[in-house]
Design a protein around this motif. Structure first.
Motif, PDB file in Angstrom:
ATOM      1  N   LEU A 135       0.763  -1.191  -0.070  1.00 44.10           N
ATOM      2  CA  LEU A 135       0.123   0.048   0.117  1.00 44.10           C
ATOM      3  C   LEU A 135       0.736   1.345   0.158  1.00 44.10           C
ATOM      4  O   LEU A 135       0.491   2.092  -0.527  1.00 44.10           O
ATOM      5  CB  LEU A 135      -0.839   0.009   1.280  1.00 44.10           C
ATOM      6  CG  LEU A 135      -1.939  -1.217   1.141  1.00 44.10           C
ATOM      7  CD1 LEU A 135      -2.823  -0.999   2.497  1.00 44.10           C
ATOM      8  CD2 LEU A 135      -2.923  -0.865   0.264  1.00 44.10           C
ATOM      9  N   SER A 136       2.009   0.991   0.430  1.00 40.69           N
ATOM     10  CA  SER A 136       2.737   2.257   0.824  1.00 40.69           C
ATOM     11  C   SER A 136       3.787   2.425  -0.851  1.00 40.69           C
ATOM     12  O   SER A 136       4.452   3.494  -0.802  1.00 40.69           O
ATOM     13  CB  SER A 136       3.796   2.290   1.851  1.00 40.69           C
ATOM     14  OG  SER A 136       4.569   1.074   1.914  1.00 40.69           O
ATOM     15  N   ALA A 137       3.703   1.239  -1.373  1.00 31.64           N
ATOM     16  CA  ALA A 137       4.421   1.571  -2.958  1.00 31.64           C
ATOM     17  C   ALA A 137       3.862   2.521  -3.743  1.00 31.64           C
ATOM     18  O   ALA A 137       2.707   2.881  -3.576  1.00 31.64           O
ATOM     19  CB  ALA A 137       4.726   0.357  -3.252  1.00 31.64           C
ATOM     20  N   THR A 138       4.837   3.137  -4.739  1.00 30.03           N
ATOM     21  CA  THR A 138       4.377   3.953  -5.584  1.00 30.03           C
ATOM     22  C   THR A 138       3.439   3.228  -6.490  1.00 30.03           C
ATOM     23  O   THR A 138       3.642   2.022  -7.239  1.00 30.03           O
ATOM     24  CB  THR A 138       5.706   4.477  -6.466  1.00 30.03           C
ATOM     25  OG1 THR A 138       6.275   3.360  -6.756  1.00 30.03           O
ATOM     26  CG2 THR A 138       6.565   5.467  -5.705  1.00 30.03           C
ATOM     27  N   THR A 139       2.371   3.737  -6.917  1.00 37.16           N
ATOM     28  CA  THR A 139       1.520   3.298  -7.961  1.00 37.16           C
ATOM     29  C   THR A 139       1.327   3.892  -9.163  1.00 37.16           C
ATOM     30  O   THR A 139       1.640   4.930  -9.454  1.00 37.16           O
ATOM     31  CB  THR A 139      -0.087   3.363  -7.236  1.00 37.16           C
ATOM     32  OG1 THR A 139      -0.236   4.906  -7.078  1.00 37.16           O
ATOM     33  CG2 THR A 139      -0.283   2.657  -5.877  1.00 37.16           C
ATOM     34  N   SER A 140       1.118   3.033 -10.286  1.00 36.21           N
ATOM     35  CA  SER A 140       1.198   3.546 -11.724  1.00 36.21           C
ATOM     36  C   SER A 140      -0.440   3.162 -12.169  1.00 36.21           C
ATOM     37  O   SER A 140      -0.934   2.086 -11.911  1.00 36.21           O
ATOM     38  CB  SER A 140       1.854   2.689 -12.647  1.00 36.21           C
ATOM     39  OG  SER A 140       1.682   3.191 -13.982  1.00 36.21           O
ATOM     40  N   ARG A 141      -1.067   4.311 -12.886  1.00 35.53           N
ATOM     41  CA  ARG A 141      -2.467   4.089 -13.250  1.00 35.53           C
ATOM     42  C   ARG A 141      -2.287   3.619 -14.702  1.00 35.53           C
ATOM     43  O   ARG A 141      -3.666   3.653 -15.350  1.00 35.53           O
ATOM     44  CB  ARG A 141      -3.149   5.342 -13.150  1.00 35.53           C
ATOM     45  CG  ARG A 141      -3.390   5.864 -11.530  1.00 35.53           C
ATOM     46  CD  ARG A 141      -3.867   7.124 -11.362  1.00 35.53           C
ATOM     47  NE  ARG A 141      -5.314   6.984 -11.631  1.00 35.53           N
ATOM     48  CZ  ARG A 141      -6.304   7.822 -11.760  1.00 35.53           C
ATOM     49  NH1 ARG A 141      -5.745   9.243 -11.673  1.00 35.53           N
ATOM     50  NH2 ARG A 141      -7.434   7.575 -12.026  1.00 35.53           N
ATOM     51  N   VAL A 142      -1.605   3.390 -15.374  1.00 40.62           N
ATOM     52  CA  VAL A 142      -1.485   2.947 -16.718  1.00 40.62           C
ATOM     53  C   VAL A 142      -1.564   1.692 -16.809  1.00 40.62           C
ATOM     54  O   VAL A 142      -0.965   0.747 -16.268  1.00 40.62           O
ATOM     55  CB  VAL A 142      -0.089   3.382 -17.404  1.00 40.62           C
ATOM     56  CG1 VAL A 142      -0.054   3.107 -18.873  1.00 40.62           C
ATOM     57  CG2 VAL A 142       0.183   4.975 -17.386  1.00 40.62           C
ATOM     58  N   THR A 143      -2.479   1.107 -17.717  1.00 44.64           N
ATOM     59  CA  THR A 143      -2.733  -0.254 -17.869  1.00 44.64           C
ATOM     60  C   THR A 143      -1.784  -0.917 -18.860  1.00 44.64           C
ATOM     61  O   THR A 143      -0.963  -0.424 -19.513  1.00 44.64           O
ATOM     62  CB  THR A 143      -4.283  -0.490 -18.714  1.00 44.64           C
ATOM     63  OG1 THR A 143      -4.184   0.294 -19.918  1.00 44.64           O
ATOM     64  CG2 THR A 143      -5.323  -0.466 -17.943  1.00 44.64           C
ATOM     65  N   LEU A 144      -1.580  -2.386 -18.675  1.00 41.58           N
ATOM     66  CA  LEU A 144      -0.551  -3.179 -19.576  1.00 41.58           C
ATOM     67  C   LEU A 144      -0.839  -2.831 -20.825  1.00 41.58           C
ATOM     68  O   LEU A 144      -1.731  -2.948 -21.503  1.00 41.58           O
ATOM     69  CB  LEU A 144      -0.890  -4.571 -19.120  1.00 41.58           C
ATOM     70  CG  LEU A 144      -0.503  -5.003 -17.720  1.00 41.58           C
ATOM     71  CD1 LEU A 144      -0.721  -6.667 -17.486  1.00 41.58           C
ATOM     72  CD2 LEU A 144       1.177  -4.927 -17.210  1.00 41.58           C
ATOM     73  N   PRO A 145       0.147  -2.524 -21.545  1.00 39.26           N
ATOM     74  CA  PRO A 145       0.520  -2.348 -23.084  1.00 39.26           C
ATOM     75  C   PRO A 145       0.387  -3.625 -23.743  1.00 39.26           C
ATOM     76  O   PRO A 145       0.516  -4.781 -23.059  1.00 39.26           O
ATOM     77  CB  PRO A 145       1.736  -1.815 -23.235  1.00 39.26           C
ATOM     78  CG  PRO A 145       2.556  -2.056 -22.289  1.00 39.26           C
ATOM     79  CD  PRO A 145       1.616  -2.483 -21.015  1.00 39.26           C
ATOM     80  N   LEU A 146      -0.116  -3.830 -24.909  1.00 44.64           N
ATOM     81  CA  LEU A 146      -0.461  -5.032 -25.750  1.00 44.64           C
ATOM     82  C   LEU A 146       1.183  -5.458 -26.079  1.00 44.64           C
ATOM     83  O   LEU A 146       2.019  -4.787 -26.267  1.00 44.64           O
ATOM     84  CB  LEU A 146      -0.979  -4.755 -26.907  1.00 44.64           C
ATOM     85  CG  LEU A 146      -2.673  -4.618 -26.876  1.00 44.64           C
ATOM     86  CD1 LEU A 146      -3.197  -4.062 -27.992  1.00 44.64           C
ATOM     87  CD2 LEU A 146      -3.174  -5.642 -26.026  1.00 44.64           C
ATOM     88  N   PRO A 147       1.040  -6.840 -26.180  1.00 41.98           N
ATOM     89  CA  PRO A 147       2.642  -7.391 -26.428  1.00 41.98           C
ATOM     90  C   PRO A 147       2.886  -7.189 -27.923  1.00 41.98           C
ATOM     91  O   PRO A 147       1.933  -7.170 -28.558  1.00 41.98           O
ATOM     92  CB  PRO A 147       2.595  -8.959 -26.093  1.00 41.98           C
ATOM     93  CG  PRO A 147       1.009  -9.159 -25.813  1.00 41.98           C
ATOM     94  CD  PRO A 147       0.460  -7.896 -25.509  1.00 41.98           C
ATOM     95  N   GLU A 148       4.062  -7.438 -28.332  1.00 43.88           N
ATOM     96  CA  GLU A 148       4.157  -7.269 -29.622  1.00 43.88           C
ATOM     97  C   GLU A 148       3.550  -8.554 -30.396  1.00 43.88           C
ATOM     98  O   GLU A 148       3.635  -9.475 -30.175  1.00 43.88           O
ATOM     99  CB  GLU A 148       5.987  -7.362 -30.030  1.00 43.88           C
ATOM    100  CG  GLU A 148       6.590  -6.291 -29.540  1.00 43.88           C
ATOM    101  CD  GLU A 148       8.203  -6.245 -29.860  1.00 43.88           C
ATOM    102  OE1 GLU A 148       8.620  -7.468 -30.776  1.00 43.88           O
ATOM    103  OE2 GLU A 148       8.833  -5.686 -29.455  1.00 43.88           O
ATOM    104  N   SER A 149       3.061  -8.160 -31.713  1.00 40.89           N
ATOM    105  CA  SER A 149       2.434  -9.293 -32.518  1.00 40.89           C
ATOM    106  C   SER A 149       3.388 -10.166 -32.919  1.00 40.89           C
ATOM    107  O   SER A 149       2.952 -11.380 -32.911  1.00 40.89           O
ATOM    108  CB  SER A 149       1.527  -8.463 -33.426  1.00 40.89           C
ATOM    109  OG  SER A 149       2.359  -7.804 -34.437  1.00 40.89           O
TER     110      SER A 149
END
Length: 208
Positions: free
Chosen positions: A143-157
């Motif tokens: 809970l004290s760790a830094t958070t990111s609100r960006v969703t996981l990007p798609l992998p390379e096709s």
């Protein structure tokens, strides 16, 4: 304008009030700003939640687009089961579930299971009431760790291969000839089997 013979007279309308029928778009910059402010307000209201829901990586339809990866509607129940996520739990932590989708290939299923596992590792679940953690909530360290609100990007096709020299075996390989031979073999397989069976019957009849 001249007229000849017994034809209908032209009824040309040159005095239409065209200014009233023109569609203007002067509010475009204002609308752009309004949409941007609405996105900011929505992002602020979401708090620490991701800005968008997690969706699976799927192939585009038809031969023209199936080389591309895009976001699908939702994860299948099989993918969720392999990743160890319940369908009700998934909906509560921002994972979209699609009970109608089916897994056709092992590769596609494996890709989405890995996507779910990676999401689970990064996921931080805050308790509803501060200081009263329940089962499934993250630890105090997380809970004290830094958070990111960006969703996981798609992998390379298609992962790009490093350049290399052509081997002697690849140089000697005749792709067109191999394809044509395989195609011919597939086409004549039934007739060849029938011919071989007939020959065996004739030989058996001769022995009798």
């Amino acid at each position: 304008m001249g007229f000849a013979h017994n034809n209908v007279l032209h009824a040309n309308h040159f005095r239409k009030d065209w200014q009233r029928r023109v569609r203007t778009w002067f509010d475009q910059p204002g609308r752009k700003l309004r949409r941007r402010n609405a996105r900011k307000t929505k992002a602020a209201a979401l708090g620490v939640r991701p800005l968008s829901l997690l969706r699976p990586a799927v192939r585009g339809q038809t031969v023209r687009y199936n080389r591309k990866l895009r976001e699908g509607r939702g994860f299948t129940l099989g993918e969720l089961k392999e990743a160890g996520v319940g369908r009700k739990e998934a909906r509560s932590v921002g994972i979209v579930v699609d009970h109608r989708r089916r897994n056709i290939s092992e590769e596609g299923k494996k890709l989405n299971v890995e996507r779910l596992v990676a999401y689970k590792q990064k996921l931080i679940v805050f308790p509803r009431k501060a200081g009263k953690a329940k089962k499934g909530d993250s630890s105090a360290e997380d809970l004290s760790a830094t958070t990111s609100r960006v969703t996981l990007p798609l992998p390379e096709s298609f992962p790009a291969e490093a350049p290399r020299k052509i081997t002697a075996e690849e140089r000697e390989f005749e792709a067109f000839k191999t394809l044509r031979t395989a195609r011919a073999n597939a086409r004549h397989e039934g007739a060849r089997k029938a011919r071989a069976a007939k020959k065996e019957e004739e030989e058996a009849a001769k022995k009798k």
